[in-house]
Design an enzyme around this catalytic site. Structure first.
Site, PDB file in Angstrom:
ATOM      1  N   HIS A   1       0.807  -1.288  -0.004  1.00 42.67           N
ATOM      2  CA  HIS A   1      -0.023   0.049  -0.092  1.00 42.67           C
ATOM      3  C   HIS A   1       0.772   1.192   0.008  1.00 42.67           C
ATOM      4  CE1 HIS A   1      -4.361  -1.565   0.926  1.00 42.67           C
ATOM      5  NE2 HIS A   1      -3.498  -2.676   0.628  1.00 42.67           N
TER       6      HIS A   1
ATOM      7  N   GLY B   1       5.993   6.343  -4.330  1.00 46.87           N
ATOM      8  CA  GLY B   1       6.272   4.947  -4.185  1.00 46.87           C
ATOM      9  C   GLY B   1       6.595   4.511  -2.683  1.00 46.87           C
TER      10      GLY B   1
ATOM     11  N   SER C   1       5.277   7.303   2.891  1.00 44.36           N
ATOM     12  CA  SER C   1       4.254   8.594   2.951  1.00 44.36           C
ATOM     13  C   SER C   1       3.130   7.880   3.763  1.00 44.36           C
ATOM     14  CB  SER C   1       4.010   9.068   1.704  1.00 44.36           C
ATOM     15  OG  SER C   1       3.323   7.889   0.729  1.00 44.36           O
TER      16      SER C   1
ATOM     17  N   HIS D   1      -1.213 -12.851  -0.753  1.00 40.44           N
ATOM     18  CA  HIS D   1      -2.418 -13.349  -0.190  1.00 40.44           C
ATOM     19  C   HIS D   1      -2.515 -14.709   0.416  1.00 40.44           C
ATOM     20  CE1 HIS D   1      -5.269  -9.837  -2.506  1.00 40.44           C
ATOM     21  NE2 HIS D   1      -4.013  -9.704  -1.652  1.00 40.44           N
ATOM     22  N   THR D   2      -1.460 -15.521   0.251  1.00 41.38           N
ATOM     23  CA  THR D   2      -1.381 -16.775   0.863  1.00 41.38           C
ATOM     24  C   THR D   2      -1.290 -16.498   2.496  1.00 41.38           C
ATOM     25  OG1 THR D   2      -0.125 -18.753   1.006  1.00 41.38           O
ATOM     26  CG2 THR D   2       1.050 -16.927   0.520  1.00 41.38           C
TER      27      THR D   2
ATOM     28  N   THR E   1      -4.576 -22.030   5.032  1.00 43.55           N
ATOM     29  CA  THR E   1      -3.352 -22.063   5.857  1.00 43.55           C
ATOM     30  C   THR E   1      -2.481 -20.695   5.826  1.00 43.55           C
ATOM     31  OG1 THR E   1      -2.437 -22.823   3.578  1.00 43.55           O
ATOM     32  CG2 THR E   1      -2.844 -24.454   5.041  1.00 43.55           C
TER      33      THR E   1
ATOM     34  N   ASP F   1       2.379 -20.679   1.119  1.00 42.17           N
ATOM     35  CA  ASP F   1       2.251 -21.805   0.280  1.00 42.17           C
ATOM     36  C   ASP F   1       1.298 -21.828  -0.804  1.00 42.17           C
ATOM     37  OD1 ASP F   1      -0.317 -21.892   1.424  1.00 42.17           O
ATOM     38  OD2 ASP F   1      -0.084 -23.721   2.610  1.00 42.17           O
TER      39      ASP F   1
END
Length: 365
Positions: A75, A94, A98, A206-207, A226, A231
């Site tokens: 983010h 970037g 910030s 997102h794992t 999990t 994974d």
């Protein structure tokens, strides 16, 4: 584009192995009298590491704060737009810190809602260590990920320039955005490097992720079964047919999930089934080497958005090498390949075992 970049990554990795070997012969003693480093600038990170592991990550655990620290790196870094700059408008800096420096502004942006908690939890650590905010955010995210078994060793650099003004709103993708919107946003932020394929690589994060604010009635709902393991379960389970909402859904940016307690973002669902990315998505299932290598690559580049790598010092050696996975990729109990919504016609779905026991449900993290 992805294959060209992958070739460059392989060449870079080979070169870095040689640099690392040479660096071992040029180590300096750190002022703490305990550690050595390839560059004196890295010495300060050892104390930061020990403080974070003990006092934020519950003794080096893959906990909620580790997950949110990794989320924060994205983010902060994604808030940059060369397209806006070309129009004469400030496009953000970037990976410049910030989101924490101007947290009263940026954490109020809709896609950043909820990140004020991890920003405030990290703030005391920033205040007691002589480390720039931009460097701290990226280091904390890489360190937090290292506590998750199966994760790659992520890069850590110091020397970034901290932000002097907040990033503009509208640069962080939302879960209700279409694949085209997300692909275009990543391409803009990366000056064309991140195509749809690399976007899939980036979503490997997102794992070990969870949803807190899409449905505030069920905070901490993970995206796979999990969440404490880095994974490929996420890539498998996003392809299972959705049958229910784990909370009071549907909410904006949410689609049905295959099991109780598991949350599914609309954007993940769509990219997993988009004709441009479906086969790449499926290729991660039961391929732990790819999970590690591709995320290691995209995190490296993401963490440098808006920065000049020639001005930075590579301190990746301070990030611990994560532990191996504790279990292999599998269908959650109660599911088989018959529950997969096939979107890739080019290759068959991998053959996987089904976990024994009653149908899987997932606890919040």
């Amino acid at each position: 584009m992805a294959f060209k970049l992958l070739s460059s990554f392989v060449a870079l990795a080979a070169a870095l192995q040689g640099v690392s070997a040479a660096a071992l012969n040029r180590r300096v003693a750190c002022p703490d009298g305990v550690h050595t480093a390839s560059n004196e600038a890295c010495c300060q990170l050892f104390a930061v590491r020990e403080d974070l592991q003990k006092n934020l990550f519950d003794g080096a655990q893959c906990n909620a704060e580790a997950h949110e620290s990794l989320r924060l790196t994205f983010h902060d870094a994604i808030a940059i737009s060369p397209a806006l700059e070309a129009q004469g408008t400030f496009g953000g800096g970037g990976a410049d810190g910030s989101i924490a420096i101007f947290s009263h502004i940026e954490t109020a942006f809709h896609p950043n809602i909820g990140l004020d908690e991890i920003v405030e939890k990290q703030r005391p650590f920033i205040e007691r260590h002589n480390l720039g905010v931009a460097d701290f955010i990226q280091f904390a995210g890489a360190l937090g990920a290292s506590n998750c078994p199966g994760a790659p060793q992520l890069s850590a650099f110091v020397g970034r320039k901290d932000a002097t003004r907040p990033a503009p709103d509208g640069l962080v993708p939302e879960p209700f955005h279409t694949p085209d919107m997300i692909f275009d946003r990543l391409a803009d932020a990366s000056q064309g490097e991140f195509d749809p394929i690399l976007t899939v690589w980036l979503l490997t994060a997102h794992t070990v992720a969870a949803a807190n604010d899409v449905d505030p009635t069920i905070p901490g709902s993970p995206f796979d079964s999990t969440p404490g393991e880095f994974d490929s379960q996420f890539f498998l389970e996003t392809q299972l047919k959705g049958t229910l909402f784990p909370g009071d859904g549907p909410n904006q940016g949410e689609v049905e999930s295959p099991m109780r307690g598991e949350f599914r973002l609309q954007s993940d669902f769509a990219i997993a089934r988009d004709e441009r990315t479906a086969c790449e998505w499926q290729s991660f299932v039961n391929n732990q080497t790819k999970v590690q290598q591709m995320f290691q690559f995209v995190f490296h580049d993401l963490s440098l958005f808006g920065q000049n790598i020639t001005d930075l010092v590579d301190c990746t050696e301070v990030i611990p090498v994560p532990k191996p996975l504790r279990q292999a990729t599998h269908f959650p109990a109660g599911f088989t390949v018959r529950d997969i919504e096939h979107a890739c016609a080019e290759t068959p779905f991998p053959t996987l075992p089904t976990q024994p026991g009653p149908k899987t449900s997932v606890a919040p993290v």
